[in-house]
Write a protein that holds these residues in place. Structure first.
Motif, PDB file in Angstrom:
ATOM      1  N   SER A   4      14.482  10.686 -19.551  1.00  0.00           N
ATOM      2  CA  SER A   4      13.777  11.309 -18.435  1.00  0.00           C
ATOM      3  C   SER A   4      12.297  10.993 -18.410  1.00  0.00           C
ATOM      4  O   SER A   4      11.704  10.654 -19.409  1.00  0.00           O
ATOM      5  N   LEU A   5      11.710  11.164 -17.202  1.00  0.00           N
ATOM      6  CA  LEU A   5      10.286  11.067 -16.959  1.00  0.00           C
ATOM      7  C   LEU A   5       9.972  12.016 -15.794  1.00  0.00           C
ATOM      8  O   LEU A   5      10.678  12.985 -15.627  1.00  0.00           O
ATOM      9  N   ALA A   6       8.936  11.744 -14.946  1.00  0.00           N
ATOM     10  CA  ALA A   6       8.594  12.689 -13.885  1.00  0.00           C
ATOM     11  C   ALA A   6       8.421  12.029 -12.515  1.00  0.00           C
ATOM     12  O   ALA A   6       7.891  10.944 -12.437  1.00  0.00           O
ATOM     13  N   LEU A   7       8.829  12.680 -11.433  1.00  0.00           N
ATOM     14  CA  LEU A   7       8.744  12.162 -10.058  1.00  0.00           C
ATOM     15  C   LEU A   7       8.503  13.316  -9.098  1.00  0.00           C
ATOM     16  O   LEU A   7       8.623  14.470  -9.459  1.00  0.00           O
ATOM     17  N   SER A   8       8.192  12.988  -7.847  1.00  0.00           N
ATOM     18  CA  SER A   8       7.914  14.022  -6.852  1.00  0.00           C
ATOM     19  C   SER A   8       9.122  14.330  -5.977  1.00  0.00           C
ATOM     20  O   SER A   8      10.238  14.286  -6.429  1.00  0.00           O
ATOM     21  N   ALA A   9       8.892  14.599  -4.692  1.00  0.00           N
ATOM     22  CA  ALA A   9       9.900  15.088  -3.754  1.00  0.00           C
ATOM     23  C   ALA A   9      11.135  14.202  -3.598  1.00  0.00           C
ATOM     24  O   ALA A   9      11.058  12.994  -3.714  1.00  0.00           O
ATOM     25  N   VAL A  10      12.247  14.835  -3.293  1.00  0.00           N
ATOM     26  CA  VAL A  10      13.517  14.145  -3.101  1.00  0.00           C
ATOM     27  C   VAL A  10      14.265  14.804  -1.950  1.00  0.00           C
ATOM     28  O   VAL A  10      14.068  15.972  -1.683  1.00  0.00           O
ATOM     29  N   MET A  11      15.145  14.034  -1.290  1.00  0.00           N
ATOM     30  CA  MET A  11      16.005  14.595  -0.253  1.00  0.00           C
ATOM     31  C   MET A  11      17.441  14.532  -0.742  1.00  0.00           C
ATOM     32  O   MET A  11      17.812  13.629  -1.468  1.00  0.00           O
ATOM     33  N   LEU A  12      18.266  15.482  -0.319  1.00  0.00           N
ATOM     34  CA  LEU A  12      19.623  15.575  -0.827  1.00  0.00           C
ATOM     35  C   LEU A  12      20.585  15.897   0.296  1.00  0.00           C
ATOM     36  O   LEU A  12      20.289  16.684   1.173  1.00  0.00           O
ATOM     37  N   SER A  13      21.759  15.265   0.244  1.00  0.00           N
ATOM     38  CA  SER A  13      22.860  15.692   1.100  1.00  0.00           C
ATOM     39  C   SER A  13      24.148  15.459   0.338  1.00  0.00           C
ATOM     40  O   SER A  13      24.308  14.442  -0.320  1.00  0.00           O
ATOM     41  N   ALA A  14      25.017  16.411   0.373  1.00  0.00           N
ATOM     42  CA  ALA A  14      26.322  16.274  -0.283  1.00  0.00           C
ATOM     43  C   ALA A  14      27.376  16.811   0.666  1.00  0.00           C
ATOM     44  O   ALA A  14      27.146  17.772   1.389  1.00  0.00           O
ATOM     45  N   THR A  15      28.520  16.173   0.657  1.00  0.00           N
ATOM     46  CA  THR A  15      29.601  16.591   1.530  1.00  0.00           C
ATOM     47  C   THR A  15      30.851  16.818   0.713  1.00  0.00           C
ATOM     48  O   THR A  15      31.327  15.906   0.052  1.00  0.00           O
ATOM     49  N   ALA A  16      31.351  18.027   0.749  1.00  0.00           N
ATOM     50  CA  ALA A  16      32.620  18.323   0.100  1.00  0.00           C
ATOM     51  C   ALA A  16      33.688  18.297   1.172  1.00  0.00           C
ATOM     52  O   ALA A  16      33.662  19.088   2.101  1.00  0.00           O
ATOM     53  N   LEU A  17      34.585  17.356   1.058  1.00  0.00           N
ATOM     54  CA  LEU A  17      35.680  17.228   2.013  1.00  0.00           C
ATOM     55  C   LEU A  17      36.920  17.874   1.428  1.00  0.00           C
ATOM     56  O   LEU A  17      36.977  18.151   0.232  1.00  0.00           O
ATOM     57  N   PRO A  18      37.952  18.127   2.220  1.00  0.00           N
ATOM     58  CA  PRO A  18      39.187  18.675   1.667  1.00  0.00           C
ATOM     59  C   PRO A  18      39.699  17.797   0.527  1.00  0.00           C
ATOM     60  O   PRO A  18      39.476  16.578   0.518  1.00  0.00           O
ATOM     61  N   ALA A  19      40.358  18.386  -0.444  1.00  0.00           N
ATOM     62  CA  ALA A  19      40.812  17.680  -1.642  1.00  0.00           C
ATOM     63  C   ALA A  19      41.547  16.384  -1.316  1.00  0.00           C
ATOM     64  O   ALA A  19      41.382  15.387  -1.991  1.00  0.00           O
ATOM     65  N   ALA A  20      42.349  16.372  -0.264  1.00  0.00           N
ATOM     66  CA  ALA A  20      43.101  15.165   0.087  1.00  0.00           C
ATOM     67  C   ALA A  20      42.179  14.047   0.571  1.00  0.00           C
ATOM     68  O   ALA A  20      42.489  12.876   0.433  1.00  0.00           O
ATOM     69  N   ALA A  21      41.037  14.409   1.155  1.00  0.00           N
ATOM     70  CA  ALA A  21      40.128  13.416   1.707  1.00  0.00           C
ATOM     71  C   ALA A  21      39.142  12.884   0.671  1.00  0.00           C
ATOM     72  O   ALA A  21      38.582  11.820   0.846  1.00  0.00           O
ATOM     73  N   GLY A  22      38.893  13.623  -0.370  1.00  0.00           N
ATOM     74  CA  GLY A  22      37.957  13.182  -1.390  1.00  0.00           C
ATOM     75  C   GLY A  22      36.696  14.012  -1.401  1.00  0.00           C
ATOM     76  O   GLY A  22      36.618  15.080  -0.809  1.00  0.00           O
ATOM     77  N   LEU A  23      35.725  13.487  -2.099  1.00  0.00           N
ATOM     78  CA  LEU A  23      34.458  14.185  -2.309  1.00  0.00           C
ATOM     79  C   LEU A  23      33.355  13.144  -2.337  1.00  0.00           C
ATOM     80  O   LEU A  23      33.472  12.143  -3.044  1.00  0.00           O
ATOM     81  N   SER A  24      32.290  13.358  -1.557  1.00  0.00           N
ATOM     82  CA  SER A  24      31.232  12.360  -1.502  1.00  0.00           C
ATOM     83  C   SER A  24      29.858  13.008  -1.456  1.00  0.00           C
ATOM     84  O   SER A  24      29.732  14.203  -1.179  1.00  0.00           O
ATOM     85  N   TYR A  25      28.844  12.196  -1.739  1.00  0.00           N
ATOM     86  CA  TYR A  25      27.463  12.636  -1.584  1.00  0.00           C
ATOM     87  C   TYR A  25      26.585  11.432  -1.317  1.00  0.00           C
ATOM     88  O   TYR A  25      26.968  10.292  -1.586  1.00  0.00           O
ATOM     89  N   ALA A  26      25.403  11.694  -0.756  1.00  0.00           N
ATOM     90  CA  ALA A  26      24.391  10.663  -0.528  1.00  0.00           C
ATOM     91  C   ALA A  26      23.036  11.280  -0.830  1.00  0.00           C
ATOM     92  O   ALA A  26      22.690  12.324  -0.268  1.00  0.00           O
ATOM     93  N   TYR A  27      22.288  10.649  -1.734  1.00  0.00           N
ATOM     94  CA  TYR A  27      20.966  11.130  -2.121  1.00  0.00           C
ATOM     95  C   TYR A  27      19.948  10.033  -1.825  1.00  0.00           C
ATOM     96  O   TYR A  27      20.236   8.853  -1.994  1.00  0.00           O
TER      97      TYR A  27
END
Length: 157
Positions: A4-27
């Motif tokens: 680890s080290l140090a950084l500033s601001a970040v944006m986050l989005s995560a999408t939980a889909l139904p179990a049959a469809a899967g699970l995804s995220y984008a950061y």
């Protein structure tokens, strides 16, 4: 082990889909760079010095070519095997293999992109729903892990 080290601001989005469809995220992580490297040069440098930047210990000093495998160690003695299934001038894609903590068959794309605010590290992941993948996403562990990766890149450059 995490690095680890140090950084500033970040944006986050995560999408939980139904179990049959899967699970995804984008950061998206803005990078605080003091260099004017192109996205291609930054990608090549990070790939060439993979062990320096990546937030997990690994048996890969450099990012391997397509078809190559890396064992990522989140905890001592626990391997999370991945295979490189794609590489471009500004990205690479991992496929999780059997034995990975989040399960096999999940993909993670790492890319460096130009944005209006400067350079960003973007990470998109998806694949079969597993309880451990859901826990990593919803607990914030996945976000925090890739935040460390962005930190490491920003600190060096």
């Amino acid at each position: 082990m995490f690095k680890s080290l140090a950084l500033s601001a970040v944006m986050l989005s995560a999408t939980a889909l139904p179990a049959a469809a899967g699970l995804s995220y984008a950061y998206r992580y803005p990078l605080a760079l003091e260099t004017d490297l192109s996205v291609e040069a930054l990608t090549e440098s990070v790939a060439h010095n993979f062990a320096l930047f990546f937030p997990f210990d690994s048996n890969c000093v450099e990012l391997p070519p397509i078809g190559g495998r890396c064992d990522l160690y989140a905890f001592p003695g626990l391997s999370n095997p991945v295979q490189v299934i794609d590489r471009t001038d500004n990205s690479w894609t991992f496929l999780s293999l059997p034995g990975h903590t989040e399960g096999a068959g999940r993909t993670t794309v790492f890319s460096f992109e130009r944005a209006t605010t400067g350079m960003e590290l973007r990470i998109r992941a998806g694949g079969p729903y597993t309880p451990t993948a859901a826990a990593a996403i919803h607990s914030g562990a996945a976000y925090a892990t890739w935040y460390l990766f962005a930190n490491n890149v920003s600190t060096v450059y």
